[in-house]
Design an enzyme around this catalytic site. Sequence first.
Site, PDB file in Angstrom:
ATOM      1  N   ILE A  15     -13.425  -5.858  10.258  1.00  0.00           N
ATOM      2  CA  ILE A  15     -13.095  -5.161  11.676  1.00  0.00           C
ATOM      3  C   ILE A  15     -14.752  -5.459  12.507  1.00  0.00           C
ATOM      4  CG2 ILE A  15     -12.732  -3.102  12.599  1.00  0.00           C
ATOM      5  CD1 ILE A  15     -11.416  -2.093  10.129  1.00  0.00           C
ATOM      6  N   ASN A  38     -19.623  -8.227   1.112  1.00  0.00           N
ATOM      7  CA  ASN A  38     -18.208  -8.341   1.205  1.00  0.00           C
ATOM      8  C   ASN A  38     -17.666  -9.247   2.211  1.00  0.00           C
ATOM      9  OD1 ASN A  38     -15.475  -8.009  -0.047  1.00  0.00           O
ATOM     10  ND2 ASN A  38     -14.898  -6.628   1.665  1.00  0.00           N
ATOM     11  N   LYS A  87     -14.647  -0.159   0.589  1.00  0.00           N
ATOM     12  CA  LYS A  87     -13.447   0.494   1.187  1.00  0.00           C
ATOM     13  C   LYS A  87     -12.380   0.216   0.366  1.00  0.00           C
ATOM     14  CE  LYS A  87     -11.772  -3.743   3.361  1.00  0.00           C
ATOM     15  NZ  LYS A  87     -11.207  -4.506   4.458  1.00  0.00           N
ATOM     16  N   SER A 127     -11.337   7.115   8.603  1.00  0.00           N
ATOM     17  CA  SER A 127     -10.102   6.525   7.999  1.00  0.00           C
ATOM     18  C   SER A 127      -8.971   7.758   8.009  1.00  0.00           C
ATOM     19  CB  SER A 127     -10.190   6.008   6.478  1.00  0.00           C
ATOM     20  OG  SER A 127      -9.062   5.792   6.068  1.00  0.00           O
ATOM     21  N   THR A 129      -7.283   8.329   5.689  1.00  0.00           N
ATOM     22  CA  THR A 129      -7.176   8.605   4.373  1.00  0.00           C
ATOM     23  C   THR A 129      -8.066  10.034   4.301  1.00  0.00           C
ATOM     24  OG1 THR A 129      -7.292   7.894   2.044  1.00  0.00           O
ATOM     25  CG2 THR A 129      -9.215   7.412   3.559  1.00  0.00           C
ATOM     26  N   TYR A 151     -12.939   7.273  -2.494  1.00  0.00           N
ATOM     27  CA  TYR A 151     -13.454   6.283  -1.176  1.00  0.00           C
ATOM     28  C   TYR A 151     -13.034   7.423   0.086  1.00  0.00           C
ATOM     29  CZ  TYR A 151     -12.181   3.698   2.848  1.00  0.00           C
ATOM     30  OH  TYR A 151     -12.136   3.259   4.313  1.00  0.00           O
ATOM     31  N   LYS A 155     -15.618   9.324   2.987  1.00  0.00           N
ATOM     32  CA  LYS A 155     -15.325   9.645   4.491  1.00  0.00           C
ATOM     33  C   LYS A 155     -15.384  10.847   4.955  1.00  0.00           C
ATOM     34  CE  LYS A 155     -14.957   4.775   5.408  1.00  0.00           C
ATOM     35  NZ  LYS A 155     -15.941   4.165   6.166  1.00  0.00           N
ATOM     36  N   ASN A 206      -5.638  -5.961  -2.414  1.00  0.00           N
ATOM     37  CA  ASN A 206      -5.074  -4.888  -2.467  1.00  0.00           C
ATOM     38  C   ASN A 206      -4.194  -4.696  -1.374  1.00  0.00           C
ATOM     39  OD1 ASN A 206      -6.662  -4.257  -4.870  1.00  0.00           O
ATOM     40  ND2 ASN A 206      -8.268  -4.046  -3.335  1.00  0.00           N
ATOM     41  N   ARG A 239       3.740   2.825   6.957  1.00  0.00           N
ATOM     42  CA  ARG A 239       2.760   3.150   7.553  1.00  0.00           C
ATOM     43  C   ARG A 239       2.409   2.605   9.121  1.00  0.00           C
ATOM     44  NH1 ARG A 239       2.576   4.987   3.346  1.00  0.00           N
ATOM     45  NH2 ARG A 239       1.172   4.522   1.398  1.00  0.00           N
TER      46      ARG A 239
HETATM   47  P1  NAD Z   1     -15.145  -5.129   5.309  1.00  0.00           P
HETATM   48  O1  NAD Z   1     -15.496  -5.045   3.685  1.00  0.00           O
HETATM   49  O2  NAD Z   1     -14.595  -6.530   5.698  1.00  0.00           O
HETATM   50  O3  NAD Z   1     -16.471  -4.883   6.050  1.00  0.00           O
HETATM   51  C1  NAD Z   1     -17.559  -4.265   5.745  1.00  0.00           C
HETATM   52  C2  NAD Z   1     -18.840  -4.735   5.968  1.00  0.00           C
HETATM   53  O4  NAD Z   1     -20.003  -4.075   5.410  1.00  0.00           O
HETATM   54  C3  NAD Z   1     -18.826  -6.033   5.097  1.00  0.00           C
HETATM   55  O5  NAD Z   1     -19.237  -7.258   5.651  1.00  0.00           O
HETATM   56  C4  NAD Z   1     -20.108  -5.547   3.943  1.00  0.00           C
HETATM   57  O6  NAD Z   1     -20.556  -6.995   3.652  1.00  0.00           O
HETATM   58  C5  NAD Z   1     -20.786  -4.747   4.690  1.00  0.00           C
HETATM   59  N1  NAD Z   1     -21.518  -3.876   3.938  1.00  0.00           N
HETATM   60  C6  NAD Z   1     -20.934  -3.079   2.622  1.00  0.00           C
HETATM   61  N2  NAD Z   1     -22.096  -2.345   2.172  1.00  0.00           N
HETATM   62  C7  NAD Z   1     -23.098  -2.608   3.005  1.00  0.00           C
HETATM   63  C8  NAD Z   1     -24.639  -1.948   2.710  1.00  0.00           C
HETATM   64  N3  NAD Z   1     -24.634  -1.134   1.720  1.00  0.00           N
HETATM   65  N4  NAD Z   1     -25.235  -2.557   3.460  1.00  0.00           N
HETATM   66  C9  NAD Z   1     -25.323  -3.433   4.468  1.00  0.00           C
HETATM   67  N5  NAD Z   1     -23.797  -3.976   4.732  1.00  0.00           N
HETATM   68  C10 NAD Z   1     -22.710  -3.323   3.896  1.00  0.00           C
HETATM   69  O7  NAD Z   1     -14.275  -3.971   5.753  1.00  0.00           O
HETATM   70  P2  NAD Z   1     -13.453  -3.736   6.979  1.00  0.00           P
HETATM   71  O8  NAD Z   1     -12.007  -3.574   6.654  1.00  0.00           O
HETATM   72  O9  NAD Z   1     -14.147  -4.450   8.062  1.00  0.00           O
HETATM   73  O10 NAD Z   1     -13.981  -2.150   7.100  1.00  0.00           O
HETATM   74  C11 NAD Z   1     -14.958  -1.698   8.051  1.00  0.00           C
HETATM   75  C12 NAD Z   1     -15.027  -0.142   7.882  1.00  0.00           C
HETATM   76  O11 NAD Z   1     -13.850   0.492   8.322  1.00  0.00           O
HETATM   77  C13 NAD Z   1     -15.258   0.348   6.490  1.00  0.00           C
HETATM   78  O12 NAD Z   1     -16.363   1.606   6.883  1.00  0.00           O
HETATM   79  C14 NAD Z   1     -14.016   0.882   6.076  1.00  0.00           C
HETATM   80  O13 NAD Z   1     -14.360   1.881   4.963  1.00  0.00           O
HETATM   81  C15 NAD Z   1     -13.290   1.371   7.334  1.00  0.00           C
HETATM   82  N6  NAD Z   1     -11.901   1.439   7.396  1.00  0.00           N
HETATM   83  C16 NAD Z   1     -11.213   0.118   7.033  1.00  0.00           C
HETATM   84  C17 NAD Z   1     -10.044   0.173   7.048  1.00  0.00           C
HETATM   85  C18 NAD Z   1      -9.153  -1.026   6.658  1.00  0.00           C
HETATM   86  O14 NAD Z   1      -7.893  -1.131   6.372  1.00  0.00           O
HETATM   87  N7  NAD Z   1     -10.088  -2.443   6.632  1.00  0.00           N
HETATM   88  C19 NAD Z   1      -9.137   1.360   7.180  1.00  0.00           C
HETATM   89  C20 NAD Z   1      -9.823   2.629   7.527  1.00  0.00           C
HETATM   90  C21 NAD Z   1     -11.261   2.377   7.316  1.00  0.00           C
HETATM   91  C1  UD1 Z   2      -4.855   1.656   1.672  1.00  0.00           C
HETATM   92  C2  UD1 Z   2      -5.792   2.913   1.204  1.00  0.00           C
HETATM   93  C3  UD1 Z   2      -6.449   3.546   2.505  1.00  0.00           C
HETATM   94  C4  UD1 Z   2      -7.114   2.203   3.188  1.00  0.00           C
HETATM   95  C5  UD1 Z   2      -6.117   1.228   3.757  1.00  0.00           C
HETATM   96  C6  UD1 Z   2      -6.876   0.460   4.340  1.00  0.00           C
HETATM   97  C7  UD1 Z   2      -4.548   3.645  -1.039  1.00  0.00           C
HETATM   98  C8  UD1 Z   2      -3.829   4.485  -1.478  1.00  0.00           C
HETATM   99  N1  UD1 Z   2      -5.012   3.797   0.434  1.00  0.00           N
HETATM  100  O1  UD1 Z   2      -4.021   2.133   2.404  1.00  0.00           O
HETATM  101  O2  UD1 Z   2      -7.393   4.510   1.891  1.00  0.00           O
HETATM  102  O3  UD1 Z   2      -7.800   2.920   4.363  1.00  0.00           O
HETATM  103  O4  UD1 Z   2      -5.559   0.640   2.362  1.00  0.00           O
HETATM  104  O5  UD1 Z   2      -7.831  -0.321   3.420  1.00  0.00           O
HETATM  105  O6  UD1 Z   2      -5.036   2.642  -1.640  1.00  0.00           O
HETATM  106  N2  UD1 Z   2       2.101  -2.174  -0.735  1.00  0.00           N
HETATM  107  C9  UD1 Z   2       3.116  -2.887  -1.573  1.00  0.00           C
HETATM  108  N3  UD1 Z   2       2.794  -3.926  -2.260  1.00  0.00           N
HETATM  109  C10 UD1 Z   2       1.411  -4.378  -2.221  1.00  0.00           C
HETATM  110  C11 UD1 Z   2       0.470  -3.671  -1.453  1.00  0.00           C
HETATM  111  C12 UD1 Z   2       0.978  -2.598  -0.817  1.00  0.00           C
HETATM  112  O7  UD1 Z   2       4.368  -2.377  -1.716  1.00  0.00           O
HETATM  113  O8  UD1 Z   2       1.102  -5.354  -2.983  1.00  0.00           O
HETATM  114  C13 UD1 Z   2       2.654  -1.057  -0.072  1.00  0.00           C
HETATM  115  C14 UD1 Z   2       2.092   0.292  -0.199  1.00  0.00           C
HETATM  116  O9  UD1 Z   2       2.697   0.900  -1.415  1.00  0.00           O
HETATM  117  C15 UD1 Z   2       2.033   1.112   0.925  1.00  0.00           C
HETATM  118  C16 UD1 Z   2       2.117  -0.311   2.027  1.00  0.00           C
HETATM  119  O10 UD1 Z   2       2.425  -1.129   1.376  1.00  0.00           O
HETATM  120  O11 UD1 Z   2       3.293   1.832   1.089  1.00  0.00           O
HETATM  121  C17 UD1 Z   2       0.565  -0.339   2.708  1.00  0.00           C
HETATM  122  O12 UD1 Z   2      -0.360  -0.599   1.504  1.00  0.00           O
HETATM  123  P1  UD1 Z   2      -1.735  -1.126   2.060  1.00  0.00           P
HETATM  124  O13 UD1 Z   2      -1.621  -2.132   2.676  1.00  0.00           O
HETATM  125  O14 UD1 Z   2      -2.539  -0.859   0.793  1.00  0.00           O
HETATM  126  O15 UD1 Z   2      -2.414   0.433   2.611  1.00  0.00           O
HETATM  127  P2  UD1 Z   2      -2.556   1.790   2.480  1.00  0.00           P
HETATM  128  O16 UD1 Z   2      -1.950   2.142   1.000  1.00  0.00           O
HETATM  129  O17 UD1 Z   2      -1.779   2.520   3.539  1.00  0.00           O
END
Ligand code: NAD
Ligand code: UD1
Length: 350
Positions: A15, A38, A87, A127, A129, A151, A155, A206, A239
Amino acid sequence: MDKHTVLVTGGAGFIGSHACVELLQAGFNVVVVDNLSNSKLESLKRVEQITGKTLQFYQADIRDKTALTDIFAKESIATVIHFAGLKAVGESCEQPLNYYHNNVYGTLVLLEAMSEANVKQLVFSSSATVYQPSETGQYSESLPLGAINPYGRSKVMVEDILRDVAAVDKIKPNGAPWKVALLRYFNPIGAHESGMIGEDPNGIPNNLMPYVSQVAIGNLKQLSVYGNDYATPDGTGIRDYIHVVDLVKGHIKAIEAIESDKFSGGGCKAYNLGTGKGYSVLDIVNTFEAVTGRKILYQFAPRRAGDLAECFANPALADKELNWIADKDLEDMIADTWNWQVKNPQGYVD
Ligand code: NAD
Ligand code: UD1
């Protein structure tokens, strides 16, 4: 202080890299701090290629106070967007201390460094979550919080800390007040339309969309659909998927709001960033097949622990107060995910 310099923690990540593109294109100067735990530096090189602009990168951990203090001393930062953190829900259950150390302690160090540098504008990656699971599946900002894994709790803790920090200004005004936007993301997917940056998970993904996309490209054999007996129309989980570019535009809107009259007295406000629409796992599979022409092999598997039947946003508050709504539809999200996957079948290669 340069009003237009933004420090992006975690800016090399999925992101964060998209946020850097959007910020540079909107005319901000961008400073990134990331420990690359990451992510890869290549993502930031691509950000510069997409925008034709440069950014300042510091490889450092946000828990390193000296490093952060140096960055605030060198750069004229006005606002911080805080993405850095861990995350993965499953991993957080295995390594709770690591999650609290990165996400909670890391944020405390960042807040101390900000406070000492008198930088008090913050946009935080929260999030969906954080919400206590609700029967209806739809989440508004006023619903009670109550995460169900380490996790999610990290948050909630950071949100609580930020509410407390911002509340002090109301009691004891001491110069510039804290202005904090907590952005609660639903399920970010997609990639920049150039296909040059996108989501590059380590190992086996995941999350649903990167998994599906890796099945389509042939890196993985078949998708396991976790549960087909939920109380949803087709029995699979629903979702609120949101295009990552729409999501990061919400951050620019949050900065604009923070700098406007809306936050004039300071404060800490939470906003959902979602589309308000829910799609099931099978909707994703079927739409992926329709958009890409690829077959997605799947099998039904037991429910995944901790999953909810349904989770989608009420995005009305962000529309009203940030003037933000998601623009892109599911076809756009999938087409852009696929474009990134085809152009980068092994993700970033440094
Ligand atoms: P990401 O892992 O791709 O990005 C996170 C970045 O932070 C990475 O580049 C990693 O190297 C860096 N990082 C981690 N720990 C660190 C530390 N201690 N010091 C410096 N850098 C550090 O994840 P993302 O998907 O881009 O998510 C960004 C943020 O959004 C996170 O806080 C995550 O929890 C939140 N978020 C993500 C999702 C999602 O689905 N991707 C959903 C809800 C919230
Ligand atoms: C998950 C995290 C959430 C996080 C988000 C983004 C959990 C319980 N929640 O959300 O905290 O903010 O990721 O990182 O892990 N699914 C399958 N097969 C797969 C993977 C997923 O069927 O291999 C299904 C899941 O059951 C769900 C949907 O797809 O119904 C979305 O899953 P996912 O992309 O992992 O996101 P969340 O579970 O919503």
